[in-house]
Design a protein around this motif. Structure first.
Motif, mmCIF file in Angstrom:
data_model
loop_
_atom_site.group_PDB
_atom_site.id
_atom_site.type_symbol
_atom_site.label_atom_id
_atom_site.label_comp_id
_atom_site.label_asym_id
_atom_site.label_seq_id
_atom_site.Cartn_x
_atom_site.Cartn_y
_atom_site.Cartn_z
ATOM 1 N N SER A 6 0.925 -0.721 0.031
ATOM 2 C CA SER A 6 -0.640 -0.063 -0.032
ATOM 3 C C SER A 6 0.295 1.055 0.007
ATOM 4 C CB SER A 6 -1.014 0.095 1.476
ATOM 5 O OG SER A 6 -0.674 0.233 2.279
ATOM 6 N N VAL A 7 0.486 2.507 -0.920
ATOM 7 C CA VAL A 7 0.341 3.708 -0.604
ATOM 8 C C VAL A 7 0.724 4.510 0.792
ATOM 9 C CG1 VAL A 7 1.776 5.110 -2.120
ATOM 10 C CG2 VAL A 7 1.878 3.545 -2.536
ATOM 11 N N PRO A 8 1.708 4.728 1.327
ATOM 12 C CA PRO A 8 0.725 5.480 2.700
ATOM 13 C C PRO A 8 -0.129 7.660 1.717
ATOM 14 C CG PRO A 8 3.087 5.444 2.661
ATOM 15 C CD PRO A 8 2.895 4.650 1.401
ATOM 16 N N VAL A 9 -1.131 7.999 2.698
ATOM 17 C CA VAL A 9 -1.466 9.468 2.105
ATOM 18 C C VAL A 9 -0.062 9.941 2.819
ATOM 19 C CG1 VAL A 9 -2.914 10.281 2.586
ATOM 20 C CG2 VAL A 9 -3.479 8.246 2.289
ATOM 21 N N VAL A 10 -0.017 10.868 1.491
ATOM 22 C CA VAL A 10 1.545 12.309 2.457
ATOM 23 C C VAL A 10 0.181 12.760 2.751
ATOM 24 C CG1 VAL A 10 3.009 13.341 1.246
ATOM 25 C CG2 VAL A 10 2.520 11.209 0.481
ATOM 26 N N PRO A 11 0.266 13.803 3.652
ATOM 27 C CA PRO A 11 0.305 14.840 4.432
ATOM 28 C C PRO A 11 0.009 16.280 2.930
ATOM 29 C CG PRO A 11 1.302 14.779 5.930
ATOM 30 C CD PRO A 11 1.335 13.067 5.000
ATOM 31 N N ALA A 12 -0.806 16.799 2.860
ATOM 32 C CA ALA A 12 -0.503 18.351 2.133
ATOM 33 C C ALA A 12 0.177 19.192 2.243
ATOM 34 C CB ALA A 12 -1.966 19.147 1.663
ATOM 35 N N ALA A 13 0.909 19.994 1.398
ATOM 36 C CA ALA A 13 2.202 21.259 1.269
ATOM 37 C C ALA A 13 1.814 21.803 2.199
ATOM 38 C CB ALA A 13 2.614 21.381 0.416
ATOM 39 N N ASP A 14 0.270 22.681 2.079
ATOM 40 C CA ASP A 14 0.207 23.858 2.978
ATOM 41 C C ASP A 14 -1.477 23.356 3.562
ATOM 42 O OD1 ASP A 14 -1.545 25.591 0.879
ATOM 43 O OD2 ASP A 14 -0.187 24.297 -0.140
ATOM 44 N N TYR A 15 -1.979 24.491 4.384
ATOM 45 C CA TYR A 15 -3.037 24.077 4.669
ATOM 46 C C TYR A 15 -4.264 24.133 4.015
ATOM 47 C CZ TYR A 15 -7.442 24.797 7.501
ATOM 48 O OH TYR A 15 -8.369 25.083 7.945
ATOM 49 N N GLU A 16 -4.059 25.420 2.986
ATOM 50 C CA GLU A 16 -5.224 26.012 1.623
ATOM 51 C C GLU A 16 -5.123 24.869 0.995
ATOM 52 O OE1 GLU A 16 -2.464 27.877 3.148
ATOM 53 O OE2 GLU A 16 -3.885 29.311 4.584
ATOM 54 N N LEU A 65 -9.135 10.210 2.961
ATOM 55 C CA LEU A 65 -8.156 11.663 2.993
ATOM 56 C C LEU A 65 -7.546 11.255 3.344
ATOM 57 C CD1 LEU A 65 -12.041 14.000 3.763
ATOM 58 C CD2 LEU A 65 -10.933 13.092 1.381
ATOM 59 N N PRO A 66 -5.714 12.171 2.729
ATOM 60 C CA PRO A 66 -4.833 12.882 3.662
ATOM 61 C C PRO A 66 -5.618 13.833 4.227
ATOM 62 C CG PRO A 66 -5.537 13.910 1.798
ATOM 63 C CD PRO A 66 -6.625 13.512 1.747
ATOM 64 N N ASP A 67 -4.025 13.428 6.070
ATOM 65 C CA ASP A 67 -3.709 14.131 6.781
ATOM 66 C C ASP A 67 -3.017 15.440 6.063
ATOM 67 O OD1 ASP A 67 -2.337 11.352 8.816
ATOM 68 O OD2 ASP A 67 -4.506 12.718 8.851
ATOM 69 N N PRO A 68 -3.723 16.966 7.085
ATOM 70 C CA PRO A 68 -3.435 18.193 7.281
ATOM 71 C C PRO A 68 -2.250 18.246 7.472
ATOM 72 C CG PRO A 68 -4.645 17.831 9.275
ATOM 73 C CD PRO A 68 -4.848 16.683 8.813
ATOM 74 N N PRO A 69 -0.883 19.524 7.370
ATOM 75 C CA PRO A 69 0.049 19.434 7.236
ATOM 76 C C PRO A 69 0.383 19.706 8.627
ATOM 77 C CG PRO A 69 -0.678 21.170 5.562
ATOM 78 C CD PRO A 69 -1.359 20.594 5.562
ATOM 79 N N ASN A 70 -0.970 20.298 9.966
ATOM 80 C CA ASN A 70 -0.725 19.596 11.492
ATOM 81 C C ASN A 70 -2.593 18.878 11.988
ATOM 82 O OD1 ASN A 70 -0.716 20.105 13.982
ATOM 83 N ND2 ASN A 70 -0.780 22.136 14.041
ATOM 84 N N PRO A 71 -1.901 17.944 11.965
ATOM 85 C CA PRO A 71 -3.225 16.459 12.094
ATOM 86 C C PRO A 71 -3.711 17.515 13.308
ATOM 87 C CG PRO A 71 -1.274 15.285 11.013
ATOM 88 C CD PRO A 71 -1.225 16.624 12.178
ATOM 89 N N GLN A 72 -3.103 17.675 14.500
ATOM 90 C CA GLN A 72 -4.151 17.954 15.531
ATOM 91 C C GLN A 72 -4.208 19.043 15.864
ATOM 92 O OE1 GLN A 72 -0.525 17.096 15.524
ATOM 93 N NE2 GLN A 72 0.109 15.292 16.262
#
Length: 109
Positions: free
Chosen positions: A12-22, A53-60
């Motif tokens: 499986s290929v892990p989901v990479v967090p987006a580079a920026d919030y927007e 869905l991918p994680d955001p840059p700061n998931p917390q």
């Protein structure tokens, strides 16, 4: 330079967090509008899991901020509480959400 993602041992290929919030918000927003338009009660994680869905840059911080934005824009309202089905939370309490008429109109447009 483009970053490469190392596949897991199971292929499986892990989901990479987006580079920026927007950018991340633009990517995940339609899935939450669609969930709100159904009229069913949902948790943030149930939508994330269903649509992978991918994680955001700061998931917390950013998942909660997204839900606040959706509420402030009038697409969702609080519906109550439930036990989380996210594997890492040990069934802790999480807010549940329900779509509004605005969400149904947005999805129909």
């Amino acid at each position: 330079m483009t970053a490469t993602v190392q596949p897991a041992l199971d292929g499986s290929v892990p989901v990479v967090p987006a580079a920026d919030y927007e950018t991340w918000v633009e990517e995940v927003w339609p899935a939450f509008i669609a969930a709100a338009a159904t009229g069913r009660t949902f948790t943030c994680y149930s939508v994330v899991d269903e649509h992978k869905l991918p994680d955001p840059p700061n998931p917390q911080a950013h998942w909660g901020r997204l839900m606040t934005l959706l509420r402030d824009e009038g697409y969702i309202r609080t519906a109550g509480w439930a036990c989380s089905d996210r594997p890492t939370t040990h069934h802790s309490g999480v807010r549940t959400w329900k779509g509004t008429a605005a969400a149904r109109r947005e999805a129909a447009a």
